[in-house]
Design a protein around this motif. Structure first.
Motif, mmCIF file in Angstrom:
data_model
loop_
_atom_site.group_PDB
_atom_site.id
_atom_site.type_symbol
_atom_site.label_atom_id
_atom_site.label_comp_id
_atom_site.label_asym_id
_atom_site.label_seq_id
_atom_site.Cartn_x
_atom_site.Cartn_y
_atom_site.Cartn_z
ATOM 1 N N PRO A 143 -4.504 -7.525 -4.643
ATOM 2 C CA PRO A 143 -4.369 -6.616 -3.492
ATOM 3 C C PRO A 143 -3.053 -5.852 -3.447
ATOM 4 O O PRO A 143 -2.992 -4.759 -2.878
ATOM 5 C CB PRO A 143 -4.508 -7.559 -2.290
ATOM 6 C CG PRO A 143 -5.340 -8.691 -2.797
ATOM 7 C CD PRO A 143 -4.890 -8.887 -4.206
ATOM 8 N N PHE A 144 -1.992 -6.398 -4.047
ATOM 9 C CA PHE A 144 -0.712 -5.706 -4.041
ATOM 10 C C PHE A 144 -0.745 -4.395 -4.841
ATOM 11 O O PHE A 144 0.124 -3.541 -4.684
ATOM 12 C CB PHE A 144 0.394 -6.611 -4.600
ATOM 13 C CG PHE A 144 0.697 -7.804 -3.745
ATOM 14 C CD1 PHE A 144 1.054 -7.652 -2.413
ATOM 15 C CD2 PHE A 144 0.631 -9.094 -4.260
ATOM 16 C CE1 PHE A 144 1.339 -8.750 -1.610
ATOM 17 C CE2 PHE A 144 0.917 -10.201 -3.471
ATOM 18 C CZ PHE A 144 1.271 -10.028 -2.142
ATOM 19 N N TYR A 145 -1.738 -4.262 -5.716
ATOM 20 C CA TYR A 145 -1.851 -3.063 -6.548
ATOM 21 C C TYR A 145 -2.628 -1.932 -5.876
ATOM 22 O O TYR A 145 -2.707 -0.836 -6.444
ATOM 23 C CB TYR A 145 -2.531 -3.402 -7.876
ATOM 24 C CG TYR A 145 -1.669 -4.179 -8.835
ATOM 25 C CD1 TYR A 145 -0.929 -3.541 -9.825
ATOM 26 C CD2 TYR A 145 -1.594 -5.568 -8.761
ATOM 27 C CE1 TYR A 145 -0.140 -4.254 -10.714
ATOM 28 C CE2 TYR A 145 -0.808 -6.294 -9.641
ATOM 29 C CZ TYR A 145 -0.083 -5.633 -10.608
ATOM 30 O OH TYR A 145 0.702 -6.351 -11.480
ATOM 31 N N LYS A 146 -3.186 -2.191 -4.715
ATOM 32 C CA LYS A 146 -4.006 -1.167 -4.065
ATOM 33 C C LYS A 146 -3.195 0.116 -3.847
ATOM 34 O O LYS A 146 -2.097 0.097 -3.287
ATOM 35 C CB LYS A 146 -4.533 -1.673 -2.725
ATOM 36 C CG LYS A 146 -5.493 -0.698 -2.056
ATOM 37 C CD LYS A 146 -6.080 -1.278 -0.780
ATOM 38 C CE LYS A 146 -7.061 -0.295 -0.143
ATOM 39 N NZ LYS A 146 -7.662 -0.865 1.095
ATOM 40 N N GLY A 147 -3.734 1.232 -4.341
ATOM 41 C CA GLY A 147 -3.074 2.524 -4.183
ATOM 42 C C GLY A 147 -2.047 2.844 -5.248
ATOM 43 O O GLY A 147 -1.491 3.939 -5.254
ATOM 44 N N THR B 202 -7.781 -0.222 -6.943
ATOM 45 C CA THR B 202 -8.410 -0.504 -5.643
ATOM 46 C C THR B 202 -7.882 -1.778 -5.007
ATOM 47 O O THR B 202 -8.139 -2.026 -3.821
ATOM 48 C CB THR B 202 -9.927 -0.648 -5.801
ATOM 49 O OG1 THR B 202 -10.207 -1.827 -6.575
ATOM 50 C CG2 THR B 202 -10.536 0.582 -6.478
ATOM 51 N N GLY B 203 -7.176 -2.614 -5.780
ATOM 52 C CA GLY B 203 -6.706 -3.894 -5.265
ATOM 53 C C GLY B 203 -7.714 -5.019 -5.443
ATOM 54 O O GLY B 203 -7.563 -6.087 -4.866
ATOM 55 N N ARG B 204 -8.731 -4.777 -6.277
ATOM 56 C CA ARG B 204 -9.746 -5.792 -6.551
ATOM 57 C C ARG B 204 -9.822 -6.078 -8.049
ATOM 58 O O ARG B 204 -9.580 -5.192 -8.874
ATOM 59 C CB ARG B 204 -11.133 -5.357 -6.055
ATOM 60 C CG ARG B 204 -11.221 -5.200 -4.553
ATOM 61 C CD ARG B 204 -12.655 -4.911 -4.126
ATOM 62 N NE ARG B 204 -13.099 -3.606 -4.603
ATOM 63 C CZ ARG B 204 -12.967 -2.481 -3.908
ATOM 64 N NH1 ARG B 204 -12.390 -2.495 -2.717
ATOM 65 N NH2 ARG B 204 -13.412 -1.340 -4.398
ATOM 66 N N VAL B 205 -10.158 -7.313 -8.373
ATOM 67 C CA VAL B 205 -10.365 -7.702 -9.773
ATOM 68 C C VAL B 205 -11.805 -7.363 -10.139
ATOM 69 O O VAL B 205 -12.742 -7.799 -9.472
ATOM 70 C CB VAL B 205 -10.112 -9.203 -9.979
ATOM 71 C CG1 VAL B 205 -10.328 -9.589 -11.445
ATOM 72 C CG2 VAL B 205 -8.702 -9.585 -9.534
ATOM 73 N N LEU C 157 -10.270 0.061 -11.106
ATOM 74 C CA LEU C 157 -9.623 1.368 -11.019
ATOM 75 C C LEU C 157 -10.609 2.382 -10.462
ATOM 76 O O LEU C 157 -11.756 2.446 -10.907
ATOM 77 C CB LEU C 157 -9.162 1.814 -12.410
ATOM 78 C CG LEU C 157 -8.357 3.108 -12.503
ATOM 79 C CD1 LEU C 157 -6.955 2.907 -11.932
ATOM 80 C CD2 LEU C 157 -8.281 3.575 -13.960
ATOM 81 N N ALA C 158 -10.162 3.163 -9.487
ATOM 82 C CA ALA C 158 -10.963 4.286 -8.991
ATOM 83 C C ALA C 158 -10.760 5.436 -9.974
ATOM 84 O O ALA C 158 -9.690 6.051 -10.011
ATOM 85 C CB ALA C 158 -10.527 4.674 -7.591
#
Length: 220
Positions: free
Chosen positions: A62-66, A137-140, A129-130
């Motif tokens: 989740p820390f990677y979201k955005g 996206t913050g999801r695996v 990745l979007a």
């Protein structure tokens, strides 16, 4: 001069964190850039065996979201590593030996380093990745376990028409043990006691070339 005909090896598979990357891990390095120190606690718990690779990925994704993939790749180019990696990969290529990175960490981080140093393929956990935006996206989207390193290498060997006995594995810790058992030769590089005990040979050098030179008949 082409010396590939007298080389018994066809593939070298190297771990990333603790093997090619030194003094940190991809997740810790990226975490410092993102601004979250929580990964250090997660990784300490993982080293002690108190948490799985899957749990680390789920807790930290989740820390990677955005975050933009392109920015994360640029940050990976500044990570601390051992010496002679690009040179070693180039020397393998001259011998018609492929070089892969196999990690249980993020595959995008491994791909960034593979592109930097010349490795041809990677495997690891996939962070969703979007595609339209290039943002995480913050999801695996896919977890990756140590045993899957073996499956990844075995599938490549099947497609390439080579045997697992023609593969060299280089690693440093418990996530490398299944692959060490499955291949023809293994090098424990600056490794844990378990990895040293499981490997064909142990090397204590901050150099990829030192690991390659420890493999009989690999570089000639």
């Amino acid at each position: 001069m082409d010396t590939s005909s007298d080389c018994p090896w066809r593939l070298v598979v190297s771990d990333m964190d603790g093997t090619l990357v030194t003094g940190t891990t991809a997740c810790t390095h990226l975490g410092a850039w993102i601004g979250h120190a929580a990964i250090e606690d997660l990784e300490e718990r993982f080293v002690r065996g108190g948490i799985s690779d899957r749990e680390v990925a789920e807790d930290y994704a989740p820390f990677y979201k955005g975050i933009a993939l392109a920015d994360a790749v640029e940050v990976m180019s500044r990570i601390s590593s051992i010496d002679d990696i690009g040179l070693g990969v180039a020397m393998l290529r001259q011998r018609s030996v492929e070089a892969f990175i196999a990690t249980v960490s993020w595959s995008f981080a491994a791909r960034a380093l593979a592109d930097l140093w010349g490795f041809s393929q990677v495997c690891g956990a996939d962070l969703e990745l979007a595609r339209a935006s290039g943002l995480f996206t913050g999801r695996v989207s896919r977890h990756f376990e140590p045993e899957e390193k073996v499956a990844f290498v075995a599938e490549h060997c099947r497609r390439a028409g080579i045997g697992m006995e023609q593969v060299v594995a280089i690693g440093d810790g418990r996530s490398d043990l299944p692959l060490f058992k499955a291949v023809g030769f293994s090098v424990a590089l600056n490794a844990s006691s378990d990895a040293r005990a499981a490997a064909s040979i142990a090397v204590e050098e901050a150099s990829f070339l030192a690991a390659l030179h420890a493999v009989p008949d690999l570089l000639g």
